[in-house]
Design an enzyme around this catalytic site. Structure first.
Site, PDB file in Angstrom:
ATOM      1  N   THR A  22      20.013   3.183  11.550  1.00 22.48           N
ATOM      2  CA  THR A  22      21.441   2.974  11.299  1.00 22.48           C
ATOM      3  C   THR A  22      21.811   3.125   9.830  1.00 22.48           C
ATOM      4  O   THR A  22      22.937   2.821   9.444  1.00 22.48           O
ATOM      5  CB  THR A  22      21.871   1.579  11.783  1.00 22.48           C
ATOM      6  OG1 THR A  22      21.108   0.570  11.096  1.00 22.48           O
ATOM      7  CG2 THR A  22      21.648   1.443  13.284  1.00 22.48           C
ATOM      8  N   ASP A  48      17.499  -0.111  14.311  1.00 17.29           N
ATOM      9  CA  ASP A  48      16.825  -0.435  13.061  1.00 17.29           C
ATOM     10  C   ASP A  48      17.850  -0.552  11.942  1.00 17.29           C
ATOM     11  O   ASP A  48      18.505   0.430  11.588  1.00 17.29           O
ATOM     12  CB  ASP A  48      15.799   0.661  12.743  1.00 17.29           C
ATOM     13  CG  ASP A  48      15.043   0.370  11.466  1.00 17.29           C
ATOM     14  OD1 ASP A  48      14.158  -0.512  11.502  1.00 17.29           O
ATOM     15  OD2 ASP A  48      15.340   0.996  10.433  1.00 17.29           O
ATOM     16  N   TYR A  53      20.961  -1.540   3.654  1.00 18.23           N
ATOM     17  CA  TYR A  53      21.717  -0.422   4.211  1.00 18.23           C
ATOM     18  C   TYR A  53      23.215  -0.719   4.246  1.00 18.23           C
ATOM     19  O   TYR A  53      24.023   0.200   4.368  1.00 18.23           O
ATOM     20  CB  TYR A  53      21.273  -0.121   5.646  1.00 18.23           C
ATOM     21  CG  TYR A  53      19.838   0.310   5.822  1.00 18.23           C
ATOM     22  CD1 TYR A  53      19.046   0.681   4.741  1.00 18.23           C
ATOM     23  CD2 TYR A  53      19.263   0.344   7.087  1.00 18.23           C
ATOM     24  CE1 TYR A  53      17.727   1.064   4.914  1.00 18.23           C
ATOM     25  CE2 TYR A  53      17.940   0.729   7.276  1.00 18.23           C
ATOM     26  CZ  TYR A  53      17.179   1.085   6.186  1.00 18.23           C
ATOM     27  OH  TYR A  53      15.881   1.451   6.369  1.00 18.23           O
ATOM     28  N   LYS A  83      15.636  -6.141   7.786  1.00 16.11           N
ATOM     29  CA  LYS A  83      14.614  -6.171   6.746  1.00 16.11           C
ATOM     30  C   LYS A  83      15.019  -7.051   5.562  1.00 16.11           C
ATOM     31  O   LYS A  83      16.195  -7.142   5.217  1.00 16.11           O
ATOM     32  CB  LYS A  83      14.341  -4.747   6.247  1.00 16.11           C
ATOM     33  CG  LYS A  83      13.994  -3.761   7.358  1.00 16.11           C
ATOM     34  CD  LYS A  83      13.742  -2.366   6.817  1.00 16.11           C
ATOM     35  CE  LYS A  83      13.598  -1.354   7.940  1.00 16.11           C
ATOM     36  NZ  LYS A  83      14.903  -1.015   8.542  1.00 16.11           N
ATOM     37  N   HIS A 114      10.846  -5.368   3.456  1.00 18.65           N
ATOM     38  CA  HIS A 114      11.258  -3.968   3.327  1.00 18.65           C
ATOM     39  C   HIS A 114      10.337  -3.168   2.402  1.00 18.65           C
ATOM     40  O   HIS A 114       9.954  -2.034   2.727  1.00 18.65           O
ATOM     41  CB  HIS A 114      12.700  -3.908   2.807  1.00 18.65           C
ATOM     42  CG  HIS A 114      13.406  -2.648   3.138  1.00 18.65           C
ATOM     43  ND1 HIS A 114      14.778  -2.544   3.222  1.00 18.65           N
ATOM     44  CD2 HIS A 114      12.950  -1.396   3.405  1.00 18.65           C
ATOM     45  CE1 HIS A 114      15.128  -1.317   3.532  1.00 18.65           C
ATOM     46  NE2 HIS A 114      14.020  -0.596   3.637  1.00 18.65           N
ATOM     47  N   SER A 161       7.006  -3.227   5.791  1.00 16.93           N
ATOM     48  CA  SER A 161       7.468  -1.852   5.707  1.00 16.93           C
ATOM     49  C   SER A 161       7.021  -1.279   4.369  1.00 16.93           C
ATOM     50  O   SER A 161       7.047  -1.975   3.347  1.00 16.93           O
ATOM     51  CB  SER A 161       8.997  -1.819   5.831  1.00 16.93           C
ATOM     52  OG  SER A 161       9.505  -0.513   5.666  1.00 16.93           O
ATOM     53  N   ASN A 162       6.569  -0.039   4.387  1.00 24.27           N
ATOM     54  CA  ASN A 162       6.142   0.638   3.165  1.00 24.27           C
ATOM     55  C   ASN A 162       4.956  -0.056   2.497  1.00 24.27           C
ATOM     56  O   ASN A 162       4.856  -0.099   1.262  1.00 24.27           O
ATOM     57  CB  ASN A 162       7.313   0.748   2.178  1.00 24.27           C
ATOM     58  CG  ASN A 162       8.475   1.528   2.757  1.00 24.27           C
ATOM     59  OD1 ASN A 162       8.329   2.678   3.146  1.00 24.27           O
ATOM     60  ND2 ASN A 162       9.638   0.883   2.837  1.00 24.27           N
ATOM     61  N   GLN A 183       6.251  -0.549   9.255  1.00 28.08           N
ATOM     62  CA  GLN A 183       7.161   0.590   9.380  1.00 28.08           C
ATOM     63  C   GLN A 183       7.012   1.472   8.138  1.00 28.08           C
ATOM     64  O   GLN A 183       7.309   1.041   7.027  1.00 28.08           O
ATOM     65  CB  GLN A 183       8.610   0.115   9.523  1.00 28.08           C
ATOM     66  CG  GLN A 183       9.572   1.258   9.819  1.00 28.08           C
ATOM     67  CD  GLN A 183      11.011   0.790   9.914  1.00 28.08           C
ATOM     68  OE1 GLN A 183      11.818   1.053   9.049  1.00 28.08           O
ATOM     69  NE2 GLN A 183      11.333   0.090  10.991  1.00 28.08           N
ATOM     70  N   LYS A 221      17.088   9.193  13.010  1.00 26.96           N
ATOM     71  CA  LYS A 221      18.353   8.938  12.317  1.00 26.96           C
ATOM     72  C   LYS A 221      19.251  10.160  12.365  1.00 26.96           C
ATOM     73  O   LYS A 221      18.980  11.170  11.728  1.00 26.96           O
ATOM     74  CB  LYS A 221      18.080   8.531  10.857  1.00 26.96           C
ATOM     75  CG  LYS A 221      19.305   8.537   9.962  1.00 26.96           C
ATOM     76  CD  LYS A 221      20.338   7.527  10.431  1.00 26.96           C
ATOM     77  CE  LYS A 221      21.607   7.639   9.605  1.00 26.96           C
ATOM     78  NZ  LYS A 221      22.385   8.835   9.932  1.00 26.96           N
ATOM     79  N   ARG A 227      22.312  15.927  18.009  1.00 26.94           N
ATOM     80  CA  ARG A 227      20.974  15.600  17.504  1.00 26.94           C
ATOM     81  C   ARG A 227      20.453  14.306  18.121  1.00 26.94           C
ATOM     82  O   ARG A 227      19.251  14.141  18.319  1.00 26.94           O
ATOM     83  CB  ARG A 227      21.004  15.498  15.981  1.00 26.94           C
ATOM     84  CG  ARG A 227      21.291  16.832  15.296  1.00 26.94           C
ATOM     85  CD  ARG A 227      20.964  16.776  13.817  1.00 26.94           C
ATOM     86  NE  ARG A 227      21.325  18.032  13.156  1.00 26.94           N
ATOM     87  CZ  ARG A 227      22.431  18.227  12.475  1.00 26.94           C
ATOM     88  NH1 ARG A 227      23.318  17.252  12.376  1.00 26.94           N
ATOM     89  NH2 ARG A 227      22.678  19.386  11.901  1.00 26.94           N
TER      90      ARG A 227
END
Length: 280
Positions: A22, A48, A53, A83, A114, A161-162, A183, A221, A227
């Site tokens: 998102t 997500d 964001y 996150k 995150h 994440s990361n 993630q 995404k 798509r």
């Protein structure tokens, strides 16, 4: 492959293998809301999001309308991820409570750290300034806060994440609850073979058809309806051995490198290699 196919996490929760991302650089609230509503109609079940964001309110509004107004879906059939941003590492519980307030939900299904970067409390923007970094990550304290979120029922699972292989190993050395998920960027041009093997050995789930063939889930995404449908059709795509071999021979190049989290003065990471523990 059915669109509602799930993978089971080490905490016992089930996660849909296809998630809808998102993030939008424009972050137009109504556009994000309509994209989520369209995704729901197409069969997406995993959404997500993240504080950074700026989309939590619009995602939550779309989900609440589908659950309580249209009654087209039930809350337990939706998987919501958000996150923890670096500015909230000192207090994950308050951060998650704010996320739930933003989204109008009682809980999220997955709450992720995150990035392995701790920032000053005021650094609530995507690209930190030089003075915004805390020199010590103190992941042990942050993870204790994540575990408290889980104990309080604010989330159903916690993860990262990361994170590199080395950073996850350090986390496992003190965690009472291991991360259910990592993630990360993973695609044919950045295959993450070492990290995938490590996560598999430690029962940590990694989040198009190539990614699914490696046992992970995928976050796609696009707010474009065509798509969005194409991404869903990836679930029905089959790659043969020749396809997979050709992919393994491709030159690798990471896209999201995290350069904005690296500097040689205030960040704990002086180089990109420091951030990724030489896994880049």
């Amino acid at each position: 492959m059915k669109y509602n196919q799930m993978s089971r996490l080490n905490c016992g929760a089930n996660i849909p293998i296809m998630g809808f991302g998102t993030y939008s650089s424009e972050n137009v609230r109504e556009e994000t809301k309509q994209a989520v509503k369209t995704a729901l109609k197409m069969g997406y079940k995993h959404f997500d999001a993240a504080k950074i964001y700026g989309c939590e309110a619009s995602v939550g509004e779309a989900l609440r309308e589908a659950i309580f107004v249209d009654q087209s879906v039930e809350r337990q059939d939706i998987f919501v991820t958000s996150k923890l941003w670096g500015s909230d590492h000192h207090d994950p519980v308050s951060a998650l409570n704010q996320t739930l307030l933003n989204m109008g939900l009682e809980y999220v299904d997955m709450f992720l750290v995150h990035w392995p970067v701790k920032l000053k409390p005021w650094a609530t923007y995507p690209v930190p300034n030089e003075q915004d970094f805390e020199r010590v990550l103190d992941l042990e304290t942050t993870w204790a806060g994540m575990e408290k979120c889980l104990d309080m029922g604010l989330c159903r699972a916690i993860g990262v994440s990361n994170f590199s292989t080395i950073k996850i190993q350090r986390l496992l050395n003190f965690a009472s609850v291991p991360p259910a998920l990592n993630q990360v960027e993973m695609h044919p041009m950045w295959r993450q073979s070492k990290l995938r093997e490590f996560c598999r050995d430690h029962n940590i789930h990694v989040a198009l058809s190539w990614g699914l063939s490696k046992g992970g889930s995928v976050i796609v995404k696009s707010f474009n309806k065509y798509r969005m449908k194409e991404n869903m059709r990836a679930l029905d795509l089959r790659l043969d051995d020749r396809d997979l071999l050709d992919i393994e021979r491709m030159e690798e190049r990471k896209i999201m490198r995290g350069e904005c989290l690296v500097n040689d003065t205030t960040s704990p990471y002086k180089t990109i290699q420091d951030l990724w523990d030489d896994e880049i």
